[in-house]
Design a protein around this motif. Structure first.
Motif, PDB file in Angstrom:
ATOM      1  N   ALA A 154      35.342  34.267  36.289  1.00 21.66           N
ATOM      2  CA  ALA A 154      34.919  35.326  37.214  1.00 21.66           C
ATOM      3  C   ALA A 154      34.448  36.568  36.460  1.00 21.66           C
ATOM      4  O   ALA A 154      33.455  37.199  36.846  1.00 21.66           O
ATOM      5  N   MET A 155      35.147  36.925  35.391  1.00 18.57           N
ATOM      6  CA  MET A 155      34.750  38.084  34.595  1.00 18.57           C
ATOM      7  C   MET A 155      33.390  37.843  33.934  1.00 18.57           C
ATOM      8  O   MET A 155      32.523  38.725  33.924  1.00 18.57           O
ATOM      9  N   LEU A 156      33.197  36.662  33.384  1.00 18.35           N
ATOM     10  CA  LEU A 156      31.930  36.348  32.722  1.00 18.35           C
ATOM     11  C   LEU A 156      30.777  36.320  33.725  1.00 18.35           C
ATOM     12  O   LEU A 156      29.657  36.753  33.405  1.00 18.35           O
ATOM     13  N   LYS A 157      31.043  35.863  34.925  1.00 22.08           N
ATOM     14  CA  LYS A 157      30.004  35.864  35.966  1.00 22.08           C
ATOM     15  C   LYS A 157      29.598  37.290  36.298  1.00 22.08           C
ATOM     16  O   LYS A 157      28.409  37.603  36.445  1.00 22.08           O
ATOM     17  N   ALA A 158      30.594  38.180  36.413  1.00 19.80           N
ATOM     18  CA  ALA A 158      30.300  39.590  36.693  1.00 19.80           C
ATOM     19  C   ALA A 158      29.501  40.218  35.560  1.00 19.80           C
ATOM     20  O   ALA A 158      28.564  40.999  35.790  1.00 19.80           O
ATOM     21  N   LEU A 159      29.842  39.875  34.330  1.00 16.86           N
ATOM     22  CA  LEU A 159      29.116  40.399  33.166  1.00 16.86           C
ATOM     23  C   LEU A 159      27.659  39.924  33.201  1.00 16.86           C
ATOM     24  O   LEU A 159      26.734  40.704  32.982  1.00 16.86           O
ATOM     25  N   LYS A 160      27.474  38.638  33.490  1.00 17.10           N
ATOM     26  CA  LYS A 160      26.126  38.058  33.493  1.00 17.10           C
ATOM     27  C   LYS A 160      25.257  38.707  34.562  1.00 17.10           C
ATOM     28  O   LYS A 160      24.056  38.928  34.362  1.00 17.10           O
ATOM     29  N   GLU A 203      35.797  49.962  37.802  1.00 19.30           N
ATOM     30  CA  GLU A 203      36.258  51.289  38.228  1.00 19.30           C
ATOM     31  C   GLU A 203      37.716  51.502  37.853  1.00 19.30           C
ATOM     32  O   GLU A 203      38.114  52.574  37.379  1.00 19.30           O
ATOM     33  N   HIS A 204      38.532  50.464  38.043  1.00 26.20           N
ATOM     34  CA  HIS A 204      39.956  50.552  37.690  1.00 26.20           C
ATOM     35  C   HIS A 204      40.121  50.854  36.205  1.00 26.20           C
ATOM     36  O   HIS A 204      40.886  51.746  35.823  1.00 26.20           O
ATOM     37  N   MET A 205      39.416  50.142  35.360  1.00 27.17           N
ATOM     38  CA  MET A 205      39.563  50.333  33.925  1.00 27.17           C
ATOM     39  C   MET A 205      39.093  51.715  33.491  1.00 27.17           C
ATOM     40  O   MET A 205      39.710  52.374  32.649  1.00 27.17           O
ATOM     41  N   VAL A 247      38.631  40.924  39.820  1.00 27.74           N
ATOM     42  CA  VAL A 247      37.296  41.204  39.270  1.00 27.74           C
ATOM     43  C   VAL A 247      36.563  42.247  40.103  1.00 27.74           C
ATOM     44  O   VAL A 247      35.851  43.106  39.566  1.00 27.74           O
ATOM     45  N   GLU A 248      36.738  42.204  41.426  1.00 23.67           N
ATOM     46  CA  GLU A 248      36.115  43.212  42.275  1.00 23.67           C
ATOM     47  C   GLU A 248      36.853  44.540  42.078  1.00 23.67           C
ATOM     48  O   GLU A 248      38.059  44.628  42.284  1.00 23.67           O
ATOM     49  N   GLY A 249      36.146  45.537  41.678  1.00 25.30           N
ATOM     50  CA  GLY A 249      36.770  46.838  41.434  1.00 25.30           C
ATOM     51  C   GLY A 249      37.363  46.993  40.045  1.00 25.30           C
ATOM     52  O   GLY A 249      37.935  48.034  39.715  1.00 25.30           O
TER      53      GLY A 249
END
Length: 217
Positions: A78-84, A19-21, A14-16
């Motif tokens: 983890a992805m949903l937390k980053a989105l939120k 940018e990777h995508m 999830v970190e980075g």
């Protein structure tokens, strides 16, 4: 290669991830914004995002339609937390889980979208999902799919054979969700959408092996 469970794979990256995508996939600097531009612009438009991840397409969409009402589904907490954290918007409802299992309702959404998510799954799973999705859209609703596709039927078969072999070698259940790319050809994807009831399916744009499809209910 050692297969990882889908949710574990994305949690570890999830970190980075953003940018990777954006920087390692051909066309990604354009296709998130392009995909968002195809979604409804009406105030309070109801959108379903399958595999929303960290919300790269949703960032673009909310710039265009800040009053939209979006439901995002993703396996990764983890992805949903980053989105939120990026989009603490009251117009976003997030659901953790598999979009194959979660009910969508009927006649609920003006449009649905999925970006770089569905290339992990076989045809039979996707056809059932597309039937459920078709029922969830309102009359004249649409589905915008931007994803990675196999360049030939031979490559498509090879991806699935390789995954089967890896699961057997590692003693993994055949029905588990593990991260491994198994894209269909774009022709096979369109065929599945037609079988699920979608019509007027168009290839709108392509960036290497990534295509944007628009399918109408």
């Amino acid at each position: 290669m050692k297969l990882e469970r889908m949710d574990d794979f994305f949690a570890a990256r999830v970190e980075g991830y953003d940018e990777h995508m954006r920087t390692t996939i051909e066309g990604a600097s354009c296709f998130y914004a392009y995909t968002a531009s195809l979604l409804p612009m009406e105030r309070n438009a109801r959108i379903l995002d399958l595999g929303c991840g960290t919300g790269l397409e949703l960032e673009e969409y909310f710039r265009l339609n800040p009053e939209a009402q979006v439901t995002g589904i993703d396996l990764s907490e983890a992805m949903l937390k980053a989105l939120k954290e990026k989009l603490p918007d009251p117009g976003i409802r997030l659901i953790q889980g598999s979009y194959f299992d979660i009910p969508f309702g009927e006649g609920v959404y003006d449009a649905a979208v999925s970006v770089e998510s569905l290339h992990h799954f076989p045809a039979e799973q996707k056809e059932a999902l597309y039937r459920k999705l078709h029922a969830a859209l309102k009359r004249y609703g649409c589905f915008v799919l931007t994803d990675y596709f196999a360049e030939s039927e031979e490559l498509e078969k090879e991806y699935f054979q390789n995954l089967k072999q890896l699961k057997e070698e590692q003693g993994l259940p055949d029905d588990g969700l593990f991260h491994y790319d198994t894209p269909l050809t774009v022709e096979h994807e369109i065929q599945l959408l037609k079988q699920a009831g979608f019509s007027n399916i168009q290839i709108l744009k392509e960036w290497g092996t990534t295509f944007t499809l628009l399918a109408e209910r």
